[in-house]
Structures are given as C-alpha cells and as structure tokens.
Design a protein around this motif. Structure first.
Motif, short mmCIF file in Angstrom:
data_model
loop_
_atom_site.label_atom_id
_atom_site.label_comp_id
_atom_site.label_asym_id
_atom_site.label_seq_id
_atom_site.Cartn_x
_atom_site.Cartn_y
_atom_site.Cartn_z
N ARG A 282 -2.62 2.78 19.07
CA ARG A 282 -2.85 2.56 17.77
C ARG A 282 -2.62 3.56 16.82
N HIS A 283 -2.21 3.11 15.40
CA HIS A 283 -1.83 4.27 14.35
C HIS A 283 -2.87 3.94 13.45
N TYR A 284 -3.13 5.26 12.75
CA TYR A 284 -4.12 5.40 11.89
C TYR A 284 -3.83 6.74 10.75
N ALA A 285 -4.28 6.30 9.71
CA ALA A 285 -4.05 7.36 8.36
C ALA A 285 -5.29 7.19 7.59
N ALA A 286 -6.00 8.45 6.99
CA ALA A 286 -7.02 8.38 6.17
C ALA A 286 -6.58 8.94 4.62
N PHE A 287 -7.22 8.56 3.62
CA PHE A 287 -6.75 9.04 2.29
C PHE A 287 -8.24 9.09 1.59
N SER A 288 -7.80 10.16 0.73
CA SER A 288 -9.15 10.06 -0.45
C SER A 288 -9.22 8.82 -1.13
N ARG A 289 -10.07 8.41 -1.77
CA ARG A 289 -10.28 7.15 -2.39
C ARG A 289 -10.29 7.63 -4.05
N ILE A 290 -10.05 8.76 -4.40
CA ILE A 290 -10.01 9.11 -5.73
C ILE A 290 -8.67 9.03 -6.12
N CYS A 291 -8.57 8.18 -7.24
CA CYS A 291 -7.18 7.72 -7.84
C CYS A 291 -6.69 9.03 -8.57
N THR A 292 -5.62 9.18 -8.34
CA THR A 292 -4.72 10.28 -8.87
C THR A 292 -4.33 10.19 -10.39
N HIS A 293 -4.70 9.03 -11.11
CA HIS A 293 -4.50 8.90 -12.41
C HIS A 293 -5.70 9.47 -13.00
N GLN A 294 -6.99 8.93 -13.09
CA GLN A 294 -8.01 9.34 -13.65
C GLN A 294 -9.19 9.39 -13.05
N GLY A 295 -9.22 9.24 -11.84
CA GLY A 295 -10.42 9.65 -10.90
C GLY A 295 -11.13 8.40 -10.43
N CYS A 296 -10.86 7.12 -10.72
CA CYS A 296 -11.66 6.22 -10.50
C CYS A 296 -11.38 6.01 -8.98
N ILE A 297 -12.25 4.94 -8.39
CA ILE A 297 -12.38 4.89 -6.82
C ILE A 297 -11.34 3.65 -6.32
N VAL A 298 -10.36 3.98 -5.56
CA VAL A 298 -9.60 3.05 -5.04
C VAL A 298 -10.20 2.28 -3.80
N SER A 299 -9.69 1.18 -3.44
CA SER A 299 -10.15 0.23 -2.28
C SER A 299 -9.06 -0.35 -1.56
N LEU A 300 -9.05 -0.59 -0.27
CA LEU A 300 -8.10 -1.20 0.47
C LEU A 300 -7.97 -2.75 0.19
N ASN A 301 -6.99 -3.13 -0.60
CA ASN A 301 -6.91 -4.65 -1.13
C ASN A 301 -6.03 -5.40 -0.01
N THR A 302 -6.66 -6.54 0.48
CA THR A 302 -6.00 -7.42 1.51
C THR A 302 -5.61 -8.74 0.75
N ASN A 303 -5.63 -8.71 -0.39
CA ASN A 303 -5.37 -10.01 -1.19
C ASN A 303 -3.85 -9.72 -1.71
N LEU A 304 -2.82 -10.32 -1.22
CA LEU A 304 -1.51 -9.92 -1.57
C LEU A 304 -1.18 -10.77 -2.67
N GLU A 305 -1.50 -11.75 -2.97
CA GLU A 305 -1.51 -12.31 -4.15
C GLU A 305 -2.02 -11.76 -5.34
N ALA A 306 -3.15 -11.39 -5.12
CA ALA A 306 -4.05 -10.29 -6.36
C ALA A 306 -3.06 -9.12 -6.67
N ILE A 307 -2.81 -8.68 -5.35
CA ILE A 307 -1.89 -7.46 -5.67
C ILE A 307 -0.63 -7.87 -6.53
N ALA A 308 -0.02 -9.08 -6.20
CA ALA A 308 1.32 -9.13 -6.84
C ALA A 308 0.84 -9.56 -8.38
N VAL A 309 0.00 -10.05 -8.74
CA VAL A 309 -0.48 -10.89 -10.04
C VAL A 309 -1.10 -9.87 -10.89
N ALA A 310 -2.29 -9.52 -10.43
CA ALA A 310 -3.06 -8.41 -11.14
C ALA A 310 -2.29 -6.82 -11.28
N PHE A 311 -1.77 -6.64 -10.16
CA PHE A 311 -1.45 -5.08 -10.10
C PHE A 311 -0.06 -5.20 -10.18
#
Ligand code: FES
Length: 106
Positions: free
Chosen positions: A22-51
C-alpha cells in the motif's frame, strides 16, 4: 505542532512510503496561501464546482480561498491562489508501523 494528515494513495508518489503493498503520503494541513487548514475532499463534484478543479481522485482543499492541492503530485498547488505545495511530512516504517518523523521542506 503542525496539523498533518496521512493519506493512502493508489500509486507510489515522491516522498511517499510503501507498506505491505500500500502507498502512503503525509502532508501538513497548513495552506501555503494564508495558513488556513486544508482537508481531504472526496466530493469530486464539489471540487469541480466550488474549487473550479476537475479531478477523478480526492484532493486536499482549502475552504478559505479555494486552493486545491494534489496528493498525487506531491501536494502541488493545482488550483486557486496558492502557488507553493503543501509541506510533506517525512515518513518512516518501523516494525510495520508508520511514523511521522518531520517536515521535509518549508
Ligand atoms: Fe488557503 Fe487562502 S488560505 S486558499
């Protein structure tokens, strides 16, 4: 002291770790723009529409200004105002357990 997340991925990625096939990776959740907290988003439609980013796989998204980071591209910023990748968390395998051992870059 840095919020982070570990993700299981379908393929090996730079800076990732393999354990029991199995393959894994880990990341800081601190957004590199202005420091908000990022999350894993599994809603592909929301990613397409909102993001405004179309993907076939879950992405790491920031709710503050809608940046998207791709875990399969080593946390690269792929949409939104962020331009720098998320910091990767260095991982080590010790006796079958995964440990976070530091942040790889700033
Ligand atoms: Fe994340 Fe601005 S703080 S997009």
């Amino acid at each position: 002291g840095v919020p982070a997340l570990l993700i299981r991925l379908p393929v090996a990625v730079p800076g990732g770790l393999e354990s029991a096939g199995r393959h894994y990776a880990a990341f800081s959740r601190i957004c590199t723009h202005q420091g908000c907290i990022v999350s894993l988003n599994t809603n592909l439609e929301a990613i397409a529409v909102a993001f405004n980013y179309r993907s076939d796989l879950p992405q790491l998204t920031c709710p503050c200004h809608f940046s998207v980071f791709d875990p399969l591209q080593a946390g690269a910023a792929v949409s939104g105002p962020a331009v720098r990748p998320l910091r990767r968390v260095a991982l080590e395998l010790r006796e079958g357990e995964i440990y976070a051992v530091g942040l790889e870059r700033s």
